[in-house]
Design an enzyme around this catalytic site. Structure first.
Site, short mmCIF file in Angstrom:
data_model
loop_
_atom_site.label_atom_id
_atom_site.label_comp_id
_atom_site.label_asym_id
_atom_site.label_seq_id
_atom_site.Cartn_x
_atom_site.Cartn_y
_atom_site.Cartn_z
N ILE A 82 20.78 41.06 53.51
CA ILE A 82 20.33 40.78 52.02
C ILE A 82 19.07 40.01 51.96
O ILE A 82 18.36 40.28 50.84
CB ILE A 82 21.83 39.82 51.30
CG1 ILE A 82 22.89 40.63 51.19
CG2 ILE A 82 21.29 39.17 49.97
CD1 ILE A 82 24.24 39.97 50.77
N ASP A 86 13.30 25.61 60.35
CA ASP A 86 14.72 25.26 60.57
C ASP A 86 15.13 24.67 59.34
O ASP A 86 14.92 23.29 58.94
CB ASP A 86 14.52 24.45 61.78
CG ASP A 86 15.96 24.08 62.35
OD1 ASP A 86 16.85 24.35 61.41
OD2 ASP A 86 16.08 23.18 63.28
N TYR A 105 33.97 28.89 56.33
CA TYR A 105 33.27 29.28 55.34
C TYR A 105 33.33 29.13 54.03
O TYR A 105 32.52 28.95 53.10
CB TYR A 105 33.25 31.12 55.93
CG TYR A 105 32.25 31.85 55.09
CD1 TYR A 105 30.79 31.96 55.48
CD2 TYR A 105 33.03 32.57 54.15
CE1 TYR A 105 30.00 32.73 54.84
CE2 TYR A 105 31.69 33.46 53.34
CZ TYR A 105 30.53 33.53 53.75
OH TYR A 105 29.72 34.29 53.18
N SER A 150 29.60 33.42 47.92
CA SER A 150 30.58 34.61 48.26
C SER A 150 31.73 34.25 47.26
O SER A 150 32.28 33.15 46.95
CB SER A 150 30.77 34.16 49.54
OG SER A 150 31.98 35.01 50.05
N VAL A 174 28.79 43.77 50.29
CA VAL A 174 27.66 44.41 50.73
C VAL A 174 27.55 44.72 52.20
O VAL A 174 28.17 44.32 52.96
CB VAL A 174 26.36 43.53 50.53
CG1 VAL A 174 25.14 44.17 50.72
CG2 VAL A 174 26.56 42.68 49.27
N ASN A 187 19.31 32.17 50.83
CA ASN A 187 20.44 33.23 51.26
C ASN A 187 20.82 32.99 52.67
O ASN A 187 21.86 33.45 53.21
CB ASN A 187 19.37 34.45 51.68
CG ASN A 187 20.17 35.62 52.11
OD1 ASN A 187 21.22 36.16 51.53
ND2 ASN A 187 19.79 36.08 53.39
N LYS A 189 31.14 27.29 51.06
CA LYS A 189 30.58 28.09 49.97
C LYS A 189 31.08 27.40 48.98
O LYS A 189 30.43 27.25 47.75
CB LYS A 189 31.03 29.57 50.14
CG LYS A 189 30.36 30.36 51.10
CD LYS A 189 28.79 30.36 50.97
CE LYS A 189 28.24 31.50 51.85
NZ LYS A 189 26.74 32.02 51.69
#
Length: 268
Positions: free
Chosen positions: A13, A58, A167, A148, A200, A86, A171
Site C-alpha cells: 500500500i 527508523d 495487531y 485495519s 487489499v 502506513n 490498531k
C-alpha cells in the site's frame, strides 16, 4: 505544490501511494523507508519521477525521525501538507493464536502485545510528533493513519475474528491516539483520521490467505459483514479509494475511524 510523506513506502500500500501521488508533477512525495535493501522498485520509480524523495529512517527512533523531518523541511521550506502513516507489522508468529491460548505463556503474550504496540502504536505517535511542526505550516494540515478493520470492535464481534490479538489491539489503540490528536489539534485546523484500506491484495495478505483452505475460512467470516465480498482488492483500487477519502476529509470527520469508502460500515 502539495507535499505528502508516506511511511512504509517500499512495497504494498505504501508504494501504491507513492505511485499514485507521483503521477501528478504538482505533488512532492516523500517516501520514508527503513532500508534501501528492499527498495528496488521504489528506487526505479524515483529515477523516472523527480518529484519522489526517498528518505531512510527508523520510525521507532524519535531522533532519526526528527532528522527525517529536517530533510523534508529543506525541500518544502518548512512545511508538510499530508502525513500518511502506513508502516506497520502483524507481529510475531503468535498472531495465529486466540487470546485464551496464551494462558501459562507469559513471555509469548508479552511479545505478542509488546511488539505490536511498539510497531503499530508507539512508532506512529513518534512519527506524528516529529512531523507535527511541518504539518502546522502546511496548507492541508492532515495526518492519516492506515488502520485495519481488525481494530474495529463491531467488525471483530460480528466476524468472530479471534486471532491477530496484538495487531488488533495495537490498531485499536492507535485509532484512539488519532482521536486524541484530533481533539488536541482541532483549534489549529489540523485534521487526523484513522482509515481502513479494506482487504487489499498485498504480499502480506497473500501470505495469510494464499492457502485455499485459509481463504475459505476468511471469506466465511467476512461474509457475515458483507455477503458480496469475493476476494482482496487490487492495491491501485484501494489507494485510489483512500486518497478520495483523504482529500475529502473535513473538520467534521477529523478523529474518526473510517473505511476506504468514507463511512463506518463498508469494510470491503
Amino acid at each position: 505544490m502539495v507535499s505528502w510523506a508516506i511511511t512504509g513506502a517500499t512495497r504494498g500500500i505504501g508504494l501504491g501511494f507513492v505511485k499514485n501521488l507521483s503521477m501528478d508533477p504538482n505533488n512532492q512525495v516523500f517516501a520514508l523507508i527503513r532500508s534501501l535493501g528492499t527498495a528496488g522498485p521504489l528506487e526505479e520509480l524515483a529515477a523516472q519521477r523527480k518529484n519522489i524523495y526517498i528518505i531512510v529512517t527508523d520510525i521507532s527512533n524519535p531522533t532519526k525521525l526528527d532528522e527525517a523531518a529536517a530533510k523534508v523541511s529543506k525541500v518544502t521550506a518548512g512545511s508538510l501538507d499530508v502525513l500518511i502513516l502506513n508502516a506497520g507489522s502483524a507481529g510475531p508468529d503468535t498472531a495465529v493464536l486466540p487470546p485464551s491460548t496464551f494462558h501459562g505463556k507469559k513471555e509469548a503474550l508479552d511479545l505478542e502485545i509488546g511488539e505490536n504496540i511498539k510497531n503499530n502504536l508507539l512508532s506512529n505517535i513518534y512519527t506524528m510528533n516529529s512531523f507535527l511542526h511541518l504539518i502546522r505550516s502546511g496548507a492541508e494540515k492532515k495526518m492519516i493513519f492506515i488502520s485495519s478493520q481488525s481494530g474495529n470492535l463491531e467488525f471483530t464481534r460480528i466476524t468472530g475474528f479471534s486471532t491477530l490479538l496484538g495487531y488488533s489491539v495495537s490498531k485499536a489503540g492507535m485509532n484512539m491516539a488519532v482521536t486524541k490528536f484530533a481533539t488536541e489539534l482541532a483549534p489549529e485546523g489540523i485534521k487526523t483520521l484513522a482509515l481502513s484500506p479494506g482487504w487489499v491484495n498485498t504480499d502480506a495478505a497473500k501470505a495469510v490467505t494464499g492457502d485455499p483452505e485459509i481463504r475459505k475460512v476468511m471469506l466465511d467470516m467476512f461474509h457475515k459483514v458483507d455477503p458480496k465480498v469475493d476476494g482482496p482488492a487490487p492495491i491501485e483500487e484501494a489507494v485510489a479509494n483512500m486518497l478520495r477519502v483523504i482529500r475529502n476529509l473535513t473538520e467534521a470527520d477529523s478523529g474518526k475511524f473510517l473505511t476506504h469508502h468514507g463511512d463506518e460500515e463498508q469494510w470491503f
